[in-house]
Design a protein around this motif. Sequence first.
Motif, PDB file in Angstrom:
ATOM      1  N   MET A  46     -52.828  31.988 -38.464  1.00 50.36           N
ATOM      2  CA  MET A  46     -52.568  32.197 -37.050  1.00 50.36           C
ATOM      3  C   MET A  46     -51.556  31.166 -36.577  1.00 50.36           C
ATOM      4  SD  MET A  46     -54.494  34.742 -36.326  1.00 50.36           S
ATOM      5  CE  MET A  46     -54.263  34.702 -34.550  1.00 50.36           C
ATOM      6  N   GLU A  47     -50.638  31.595 -35.710  1.00 50.64           N
ATOM      7  CA  GLU A  47     -49.597  30.664 -35.254  1.00 50.64           C
ATOM      8  C   GLU A  47     -49.147  31.058 -33.843  1.00 50.64           C
ATOM      9  OE1 GLU A  47     -45.092  29.382 -36.620  1.00 50.64           O
ATOM     10  OE2 GLU A  47     -46.640  29.706 -38.148  1.00 50.64           O
ATOM     11  N   TRP A  48     -48.855  30.034 -33.039  1.00 53.92           N
ATOM     12  CA  TRP A  48     -48.306  30.228 -31.690  1.00 53.92           C
ATOM     13  C   TRP A  48     -47.340  29.100 -31.399  1.00 53.92           C
ATOM     14  CZ3 TRP A  48     -48.489  26.789 -27.638  1.00 53.92           C
ATOM     15  CH2 TRP A  48     -47.987  27.255 -26.409  1.00 53.92           C
ATOM     16  N   SER A  49     -46.274  29.389 -30.681  1.00 51.57           N
ATOM     17  CA  SER A  49     -45.351  28.332 -30.274  1.00 51.57           C
ATOM     18  C   SER A  49     -44.885  28.600 -28.852  1.00 51.57           C
ATOM     19  CB  SER A  49     -44.153  28.255 -31.218  1.00 51.57           C
ATOM     20  OG  SER A  49     -43.418  29.461 -31.205  1.00 51.57           O
ATOM     21  N   GLY A  50     -44.631  27.539 -28.118  1.00 54.02           N
ATOM     22  CA  GLY A  50     -44.176  27.663 -26.740  1.00 54.02           C
ATOM     23  C   GLY A  50     -44.291  26.338 -26.021  1.00 54.02           C
ATOM     24  N   GLU A  51     -44.085  26.377 -24.703  1.00 56.64           N
ATOM     25  CA  GLU A  51     -44.206  25.185 -23.876  1.00 56.64           C
ATOM     26  C   GLU A  51     -45.536  25.186 -23.151  1.00 56.64           C
ATOM     27  OE1 GLU A  51     -40.960  24.608 -21.231  1.00 56.64           O
ATOM     28  OE2 GLU A  51     -39.603  23.973 -22.836  1.00 56.64           O
ATOM     29  N   ALA A  52     -46.025  23.975 -22.869  1.00 62.50           N
ATOM     30  CA  ALA A  52     -47.307  23.841 -22.182  1.00 62.50           C
ATOM     31  C   ALA A  52     -47.354  22.492 -21.486  1.00 62.50           C
ATOM     32  CB  ALA A  52     -48.461  23.963 -23.172  1.00 62.50           C
ATOM     33  N   SER A  53     -48.276  22.368 -20.551  1.00 59.95           N
ATOM     34  CA  SER A  53     -48.534  21.079 -19.902  1.00 59.95           C
ATOM     35  C   SER A  53     -49.820  20.490 -20.463  1.00 59.95           C
ATOM     36  CB  SER A  53     -48.654  21.239 -18.391  1.00 59.95           C
ATOM     37  OG  SER A  53     -47.391  21.414 -17.803  1.00 59.95           O
ATOM     38  N   VAL A  54     -49.787  19.197 -20.716  1.00 56.23           N
ATOM     39  CA  VAL A  54     -50.955  18.505 -21.257  1.00 56.23           C
ATOM     40  C   VAL A  54     -52.009  18.360 -20.160  1.00 56.23           C
ATOM     41  CG1 VAL A  54     -51.805  16.395 -22.330  1.00 56.23           C
ATOM     42  CG2 VAL A  54     -49.507  17.233 -22.878  1.00 56.23           C
ATOM     43  N   LEU A  55     -53.255  18.721 -20.490  1.00 55.91           N
ATOM     44  CA  LEU A  55     -54.371  18.551 -19.558  1.00 55.91           C
ATOM     45  C   LEU A  55     -55.222  17.343 -19.936  1.00 55.91           C
ATOM     46  CD1 LEU A  55     -55.548  22.253 -19.029  1.00 55.91           C
ATOM     47  CD2 LEU A  55     -53.859  20.938 -17.726  1.00 55.91           C
ATOM     48  N   THR A  56     -55.642  17.259 -21.176  1.00 57.62           N
ATOM     49  CA  THR A  56     -56.442  16.113 -21.618  1.00 57.62           C
ATOM     50  C   THR A  56     -56.002  15.692 -23.013  1.00 57.62           C
ATOM     51  OG1 THR A  56     -58.208  17.452 -22.631  1.00 57.62           O
ATOM     52  CG2 THR A  56     -58.447  16.893 -20.292  1.00 57.62           C
ATOM     53  N   ARG A  57     -56.299  14.444 -23.315  1.00 60.23           N
ATOM     54  CA  ARG A  57     -55.997  13.867 -24.629  1.00 60.23           C
ATOM     55  C   ARG A  57     -57.160  12.965 -25.014  1.00 60.23           C
ATOM     56  NH1 ARG A  57     -51.311   9.695 -24.283  1.00 60.23           N
ATOM     57  NH2 ARG A  57     -53.023   8.522 -23.363  1.00 60.23           N
ATOM     58  N   HIS A  58     -57.774  13.241 -26.169  1.00 56.78           N
ATOM     59  CA  HIS A  58     -58.920  12.462 -26.626  1.00 56.78           C
ATOM     60  C   HIS A  58     -58.682  11.962 -28.053  1.00 56.78           C
ATOM     61  CE1 HIS A  58     -61.239  13.576 -23.106  1.00 56.78           C
ATOM     62  NE2 HIS A  58     -60.993  14.857 -23.341  1.00 56.78           N
ATOM     63  N   ARG A  59     -58.963  10.715 -28.277  1.00 57.23           N
ATOM     64  CA  ARG A  59     -58.791  10.112 -29.601  1.00 57.23           C
ATOM     65  C   ARG A  59     -59.697  10.789 -30.625  1.00 57.23           C
ATOM     66  NH1 ARG A  59     -56.581   4.809 -30.375  1.00 57.23           N
ATOM     67  NH2 ARG A  59     -56.316   4.499 -32.631  1.00 57.23           N
ATOM     68  N   HIS A  60     -59.160  11.005 -31.804  1.00 52.08           N
ATOM     69  CA  HIS A  60     -59.921  11.609 -32.899  1.00 52.08           C
ATOM     70  C   HIS A  60     -59.621  10.811 -34.159  1.00 52.08           C
ATOM     71  CE1 HIS A  60     -62.092  14.817 -34.973  1.00 52.08           C
ATOM     72  NE2 HIS A  60     -61.162  14.780 -35.910  1.00 52.08           N
ATOM     73  N   GLY A  61     -60.606  10.035 -34.602  1.00 50.11           N
ATOM     74  CA  GLY A  61     -60.360   9.167 -35.742  1.00 50.11           C
ATOM     75  C   GLY A  61     -59.430   8.021 -35.356  1.00 50.11           C
ATOM     76  N   GLU A  62     -58.748   7.466 -36.343  1.00 46.64           N
ATOM     77  CA  GLU A  62     -57.909   6.291 -36.100  1.00 46.64           C
ATOM     78  C   GLU A  62     -56.522   6.650 -35.589  1.00 46.64           C
ATOM     79  OE1 GLU A  62     -57.737   3.695 -39.396  1.00 46.64           O
ATOM     80  OE2 GLU A  62     -59.904   3.369 -39.508  1.00 46.64           O
ATOM     81  N   THR A  63     -55.986   7.775 -35.992  1.00 44.40           N
ATOM     82  CA  THR A  63     -54.574   8.041 -35.678  1.00 44.40           C
ATOM     83  C   THR A  63     -54.321   9.356 -34.946  1.00 44.40           C
ATOM     84  OG1 THR A  63     -54.207   9.108 -37.820  1.00 44.40           O
ATOM     85  CG2 THR A  63     -53.864   6.720 -37.703  1.00 44.40           C
TER      86      THR A  63
END
Length: 239
Positions: free
Chosen positions: A1-18
């Motif tokens: 499955m694949e999708w590409s386009g523009e979007a606005s960031v709503l949230t960002r959460h750390r996952h692991g170290e990097t």
Amino acid sequence: MEWSGEASVLTRHRHGETAVILTVLSREAGLMRGLVPGGASLRRAAMLQPGNRISLRWRARLEDQLGSFAAEPGRARPGLLGGADALAGLNAVTGLLVWALPERDPHPRLSDRTEALLDRIDAGADWAEDYLRWELHLLEELGFGLDLSSCAVTGSREGLAYVSPRSGRAVSAQAAGDWAPKLLPLPAILGGRGNGGIGDALALTGHFLQSRLAEQHAGKPLPPARGRLLARLVARETG
């Protein structure tokens, strides 16, 4: 499955170290989540700031998987971090969207209105009424819209003073009669007679966000960020 386009960031959460898990809003694909490898680095963290526009490619082996994002810079909105009011507005908008919208269910009109509102906040314009109209549209988009154009009893467009807490329809002062104490006041900013500014109007939309979306749709309480924004706007209005 694949999708590409523009979007606005709503949230960002750390996952692991990097890595980070990113939640975004796209006009074509709706609310989407994905893993961004290396997204926790200082350079990429600035690009992935909530409110920013970015270019994305989402990939997953199966449709119901989290998937991963490849992200490229788009358009930053630095004004969203320019003051406490702007940040409160951003947090309320992103919090309500993540709370209310199902994943991968496009809402193009809501997406367009969200982009316009974020642009207003970013520009430092007076955006409080734009935010109010955005909340009304959010209710409408999810099937819980209010009808404040005419009286539910008489059909008249004159003398509107109340809103039914059950139907979300306006009621005139004349038609309300003895039922008036059980109705919600319709603020002047939304076409009601008499007084009532942004705080009263957001109290009205808040009633329906709670009684319709929270209790009937989302099944969870309203995000606290919405209450914090309301408190700031009321304090600014009355101060």
